[in-house]
Design an enzyme around this catalytic site. Structure first.
Site, PDB file in Angstrom:
ATOM      1  N   ALA A 183       0.966  -7.225   5.271  1.00 37.95           N
ATOM      2  CA  ALA A 183       0.344  -7.922   4.124  1.00 37.95           C
ATOM      3  C   ALA A 183       0.643  -9.240   4.246  1.00 37.95           C
ATOM      4  O   ALA A 183      -0.124 -10.227   4.008  1.00 37.95           O
ATOM      5  CB  ALA A 183       1.216  -7.495   2.696  1.00 37.95           C
ATOM      6  N   ASP A 223      -2.536  -1.658  10.185  1.00 36.82           N
ATOM      7  CA  ASP A 223      -2.532  -1.750   8.780  1.00 36.82           C
ATOM      8  C   ASP A 223      -3.068  -3.168   8.172  1.00 36.82           C
ATOM      9  O   ASP A 223      -3.454  -3.179   6.810  1.00 36.82           O
ATOM     10  CB  ASP A 223      -1.255  -1.356   7.931  1.00 36.82           C
ATOM     11  CG  ASP A 223      -0.817  -0.147   8.154  1.00 36.82           C
ATOM     12  OD1 ASP A 223      -1.596   0.866   8.591  1.00 36.82           O
ATOM     13  OD2 ASP A 223       0.319   0.314   8.127  1.00 36.82           O
ATOM     14  N   LYS A 256       0.732  -1.143  -0.071  1.00 40.12           N
ATOM     15  CA  LYS A 256       0.033   0.090   0.133  1.00 40.12           C
ATOM     16  C   LYS A 256       0.675   1.169  -0.074  1.00 40.12           C
ATOM     17  O   LYS A 256       2.031   1.479   0.503  1.00 40.12           O
ATOM     18  CB  LYS A 256      -1.104   0.095   1.120  1.00 40.12           C
ATOM     19  CG  LYS A 256      -0.363   0.035   2.565  1.00 40.12           C
ATOM     20  CD  LYS A 256       0.035   1.405   3.055  1.00 40.12           C
ATOM     21  CE  LYS A 256       0.869   1.149   4.451  1.00 40.12           C
ATOM     22  NZ  LYS A 256       1.626   2.506   4.747  1.00 40.12           N
TER      23      LYS A 256
HETATM   24  O1  C5P Z   1      -0.694  -1.226  14.721  1.00 37.21           O
HETATM   25  P1  C5P Z   1       0.796  -1.427  14.664  1.00 37.21           P
HETATM   26  O2  C5P Z   1       1.307  -2.576  15.326  1.00 37.21           O
HETATM   27  O3  C5P Z   1       1.218  -1.836  13.047  1.00 37.21           O
HETATM   28  O4  C5P Z   1       1.744  -0.329  14.959  1.00 37.21           O
HETATM   29  C1  C5P Z   1       3.062  -0.394  15.310  1.00 37.21           C
HETATM   30  C2  C5P Z   1       3.317   0.969  15.899  1.00 37.21           C
HETATM   31  O5  C5P Z   1       3.115   2.083  15.355  1.00 37.21           O
HETATM   32  C3  C5P Z   1       2.563   1.178  17.395  1.00 37.21           C
HETATM   33  O6  C5P Z   1       3.084   0.559  18.431  1.00 37.21           O
HETATM   34  C4  C5P Z   1       2.512   2.665  17.628  1.00 37.21           C
HETATM   35  O7  C5P Z   1       3.718   3.036  18.133  1.00 37.21           O
HETATM   36  C5  C5P Z   1       2.542   3.302  16.008  1.00 37.21           C
HETATM   37  N1  C5P Z   1       1.073   3.514  15.629  1.00 37.21           N
HETATM   38  C6  C5P Z   1       0.602   4.648  15.862  1.00 37.21           C
HETATM   39  N2  C5P Z   1      -0.666   4.780  15.645  1.00 37.21           N
HETATM   40  C7  C5P Z   1      -1.232   4.238  14.750  1.00 37.21           C
HETATM   41  C8  C5P Z   1      -0.640   3.338  14.171  1.00 37.21           C
HETATM   42  C9  C5P Z   1       0.570   2.770  14.673  1.00 37.21           C
HETATM   43  O8  C5P Z   1       1.140   5.291  17.074  1.00 37.21           O
HETATM   44  N3  C5P Z   1      -2.681   4.590  14.326  1.00 37.21           N
END
Ligand code: C5P
Length: 305
Positions: A110, A142, A15
């Site tokens: 993904a 994501d 993406k």
């Molecule tokens: O959701 P994911 O595990 O991919 O997110 C990785 C990190 O990215 C989170 O631990 C956070 O630090 C940051 N993040 C965030 N706000 C979001 C998505 C991700 O702060 N909306």
């Protein structure tokens, strides 16, 4: 429940975020987003094969950077799905990796979405779509978008999806040396906002961007691309500014950091322009490699066996 034993392969897209509006940090550490996701035609493939225990292998140009342990979202997807079904995650997952690793193109997400769909199919579970999306959201912000693909607005931390219209667009991606950690980029966003002393507004999708996306007019879309994480990514990796400039000088209509970076994305008029911009970027010596792609691309899809 009948479990077909033939291997199942799922293809899943990368993406780019054509708009990434970031709000203030929430008490849980995440940030509320208005995140306009666009799936592009760069794909990983995940093949699930029955095995004695959960194992992962990976091939591709950056395979050595992919974790093969339980920290890989593909492994976690298999474990969560198996636990919900009350079975053992007895599966071998092979990842044919083409999406840049730790590049801001949701490659790890993904693979999580692809492994989930591949295991669901292999184990004959027929898990309802809504439940698969819940598991995706548990895996990462994501991951739901990797399952659905196309074009969508993500709100909340990015996991609450509403499909949006999108015409066809052409892209060049410049792959940087090494990855950037998404949490580190969000932390840098917070630090820069605090240093500037400005109040961070509520993130909102741009009506002009959504209209441009639906129109298929690349000039209009180019004028509205916006990534609130770009300044943070550039602060951590200042040399990306040279890559962005090289692509624009090479004929791109617009350039931006893809998600949390360090991959950079270049919107171009057509396939011919894509080849020219890719050549200019490669000649500039400001990136490790380039990839050409179009959008929108379909989400995670089981390939015919
Ligand atoms: O959701 P994911 O595990 O991919 O997110 C990785 C990190 O990215 C989170 O631990 C956070 O630090 C940051 N993040 C965030 N706000 C979001 C998505 C991700 O702060 N909306």
């Amino acid at each position: 429940m009948s479990a077909p034993q033939a291997p199942v392969t799922v293809r899943v897209p990368a993406k780019v975020n054509v708009q990434l509006a970031v709000g203030a940090a929430r008490p849980d550490g995440f940030h509320d987003l208005a995140n306009v996701f666009l799936a592009v035609s760069l794909y990983d493939e995940v093949t699930a094969t029955p095995a004695d225990a959960l194992t992962i292998t990976c091939t591709g140009p950056d395979a050595d950077q992919v974790p093969l342990d339980r920290s890989n979202l593909a492994a976690r997807a298999a474990e969560i799905l198996a636990a919900r079904a009350g079975i053992e995650p007895a599966v071998h997952l092979h990842i044919a990796k083409n999406i840049p690793v730790a590049g801001g193109m949701a490659g790890g997400s993904a693979d999580g979405a692809a492994a989930l769909l591949a295991c669901d199919t292999l184990w004959g579970l027929n898990t309802p779509r809504a439940e698969l999306l819940d598991i995706c959201a548990e895996l990462g912000s994501d991951v739901p978008f990797s399952l659905v693909g196309g074009a969508a607005l993500g709100t909340g931390r990015g996991e609450l999806l509403t499909p949006v219209g999108a015409g066809t667009f052409h892209w060049v991606f410049a792959v940087a040396d090494g990855g950037l950690s998404t949490p580190a980029v969000f932390r840098e966003f917070d630090r820069l906002a605090e240093a500037a002393g400005t109040r961070i507004p509520e993130p909102e999708a741009s009506p002009a961007l959504l209209a441009a996306l639906a129109s298929g007019d690349a000039d209009r879309l180019g004028a509205t691309l916006a990534n609130d994480l770009q300044a943070a990514a550039l602060s951590l990796r200042p040399q990306l500014a040279r890559t962005l400039a090289a692509g624009v000088e090479g004929g791109a209509l617009a350039a931006l950091v893809s998600g949390s970076g360090p991959t950079t994305a270049f919107l171009v008029a057509d396939e011919e322009a894509a080849a020219k911009v890719a050549a200019a970027l490669e000649a500039s010596g400001t990136c490790r490699a380039t990839r050409v792609a179009s959008s929108p691309a379909p989400g995670a899809t089981v390939l015919p066996s």
